[in-house]
Design an enzyme around this catalytic site. Structure first.
Site, short mmCIF file in Angstrom:
data_model
loop_
_atom_site.label_atom_id
_atom_site.label_comp_id
_atom_site.label_asym_id
_atom_site.label_seq_id
_atom_site.Cartn_x
_atom_site.Cartn_y
_atom_site.Cartn_z
N VAL A 220 47.01 -10.69 93.74
CA VAL A 220 47.37 -10.70 95.16
C VAL A 220 48.69 -9.95 95.33
O VAL A 220 49.60 -10.08 94.51
CB VAL A 220 47.52 -12.15 95.67
CG1 VAL A 220 47.95 -12.16 97.13
CG2 VAL A 220 46.24 -12.93 95.50
N CYS A 221 48.77 -9.17 96.41
CA CYS A 221 50.05 -8.58 96.81
C CYS A 221 50.09 -8.57 98.34
O CYS A 221 49.32 -9.30 98.98
CB CYS A 221 50.23 -7.18 96.22
SG CYS A 221 49.00 -5.97 96.77
N ARG A 222 50.93 -7.73 98.95
CA ARG A 222 50.98 -7.71 100.41
C ARG A 222 49.66 -7.20 100.99
O ARG A 222 49.12 -7.77 101.93
CB ARG A 222 52.14 -6.82 100.88
CG ARG A 222 52.27 -6.72 102.40
CD ARG A 222 53.49 -5.91 102.79
NE ARG A 222 54.72 -6.62 102.46
CZ ARG A 222 55.32 -7.51 103.27
NH1 ARG A 222 54.77 -7.82 104.43
NH2 ARG A 222 56.42 -8.09 102.90
N SER B 216 48.19 -4.72 93.63
CA SER B 216 47.20 -5.50 92.88
C SER B 216 46.25 -4.58 92.12
O SER B 216 45.86 -4.87 90.99
CB SER B 216 46.40 -6.40 93.83
OG SER B 216 47.24 -7.33 94.46
N MET C 235 47.91 -10.73 101.00
CA MET C 235 48.48 -11.77 101.86
C MET C 235 48.35 -11.43 103.34
O MET C 235 48.28 -12.33 104.18
CB MET C 235 49.96 -11.97 101.50
CG MET C 235 50.20 -12.65 100.16
SD MET C 235 49.38 -14.28 100.01
CE MET C 235 50.16 -15.18 101.35
#
Length: 321
Positions: free
Chosen positions: A280-282, A287, A309
């Site tokens: 997971v990343c922004r 990712s 996210m």
């Protein structure tokens, strides 16, 4: 009792062979090998493959043998003899380890070691193919290690032979090109460039295989569903520590290892080499980079959370800060 004595004798033979190979490693060079093979006449190829097989069992440097095969027999026959000798040796080491210790490991393995062993066995020939194409571990040691699993012998043999072929071709041709350069043969520059191109292709294989091993992206609703079902998966957030604790927050149960720090902290993920990891990343850019890195390092079940996210928050799912 006889079986126990046979195991002890075989173990002593292997230890003695490895010890001698280490002691006399510096004395083993291509010049001596070429002299032995040439003196054998028509039986030279058979002698070469036998030496290659025993060298694999006793931890002799495979690069020296492969380069010598190219210099002695040329790119085509050299590749065949190198590959056949290496596969025979790898299979012998596999069978020795299976005979000596597989039952003991089966009964004694527990915890993380058991999980790793079961994960390797679950992938079977696919794992063998991967480690042959992407040499993460020392070749000679890996042959013995795989013998301690329940991977089927035919799967091990066929996957090894086919997937060692690219590397065998590249290094055999390099040995052939080196001999031609020394002998002053024609087309030296072209042959040298082709050898370099083959080596570059082999060097690119880890990146290619890493991409092929990547699993499809995981949608955010599916990730939420799997978390609600308490599935055994690791949510790995690869944003910075500031973003992890910042405005967007993070998913409960998530572990934070920033992308930049990931190469140095792979040991922390050892329990998940064969278990699911969701990155997971922004969004999903960082990712995706992390997924390629993990796939190249042998992690077998890596997914990228599509949208990261940003999509998690747009769905109104809970976060922690």
């Amino acid at each position: 009792m006889n079986n126990k004595i046979a195991r002890i004798l075989l173990l002593a033979l292997v230890i003695a062979g490895i010890t001698l190979a280490v002691i006399y490693r510096e004395s083993f060079d291509t010049m001596a090998l070429e002299a032995w093979v040439k003196d054998a006449g028509a039986a030279g190829p058979i002698l070469f493959m036998l030496i290659y097989a025993l060298g694999t069992v006793f931890f002799l440097p495979g690069s020296v043998l492969t380069l010598a095969g190219g210099a002695l027999f040329g790119p085509v026959l050299g590749t065949f003899y190198n590959l056949t000798g290496a596969t025979i040796g790898a299979t012998l080491a596999f069978l020795v380890a299976r005979y000596l210790a597989s039952n003991w490991v089966e009964h004694k393995a527990g915890g993380r070691l058991k999980q790793l062993k079961e994960g390797v066995e679950g992938e079977g020939w696919r794992f063998v193919a991967f480690v042959r194409l992407v040499p993460l571990f020392p070749f000679n040691l890996l042959n013995y290690a795989l013998g301690l699993t329940r991977i089927k012998l035919p799967h091990y043999l066929i996957a090894s032979y086919l997937c060692m072929l690219p590397g065998a071709m590249a290094y055999t041709y390099l040995g052939y090109a080196g001999r031609e350069a020394v002998a002053g043969g024609s087309g030296v520059i072209q042959k040298g460039l082709l050898a370099l191109a083959l080596l570059a292709l082999v060097a690119f294989l880890p990146r290619l295989i890493g991409r092929l091993r990547q699993k499809p992206m995981l949608s955010i609703p599916e990730l939420k569903q799997r978390l609600d079902a308490a599935e055994d998966l690791l949510v790995l957030d690869v944003r910075s520590a500031e973003d992890f604790a910042g405005e967007q927050g993070h998913i409960a149960r998530a572990t934070n290892i920033p992308l930049e720090a990931l190469p140095d902290r792979l040991a922390e993920l050892g329990d998940y080499e064969e278990r699911p990891i969701v990155l997971v990343c922004r969004t999903d850019r960082r990712s995706s980079q992390a997924a390629q890195l993990l796939a190249r390092q042998g992690f077998a079940d890596v997914h990228v959370a599509r949208g990261g996210m940003t999509t998690w928050l747009s769905n109104g799912f809970p976060i922690e800060r």
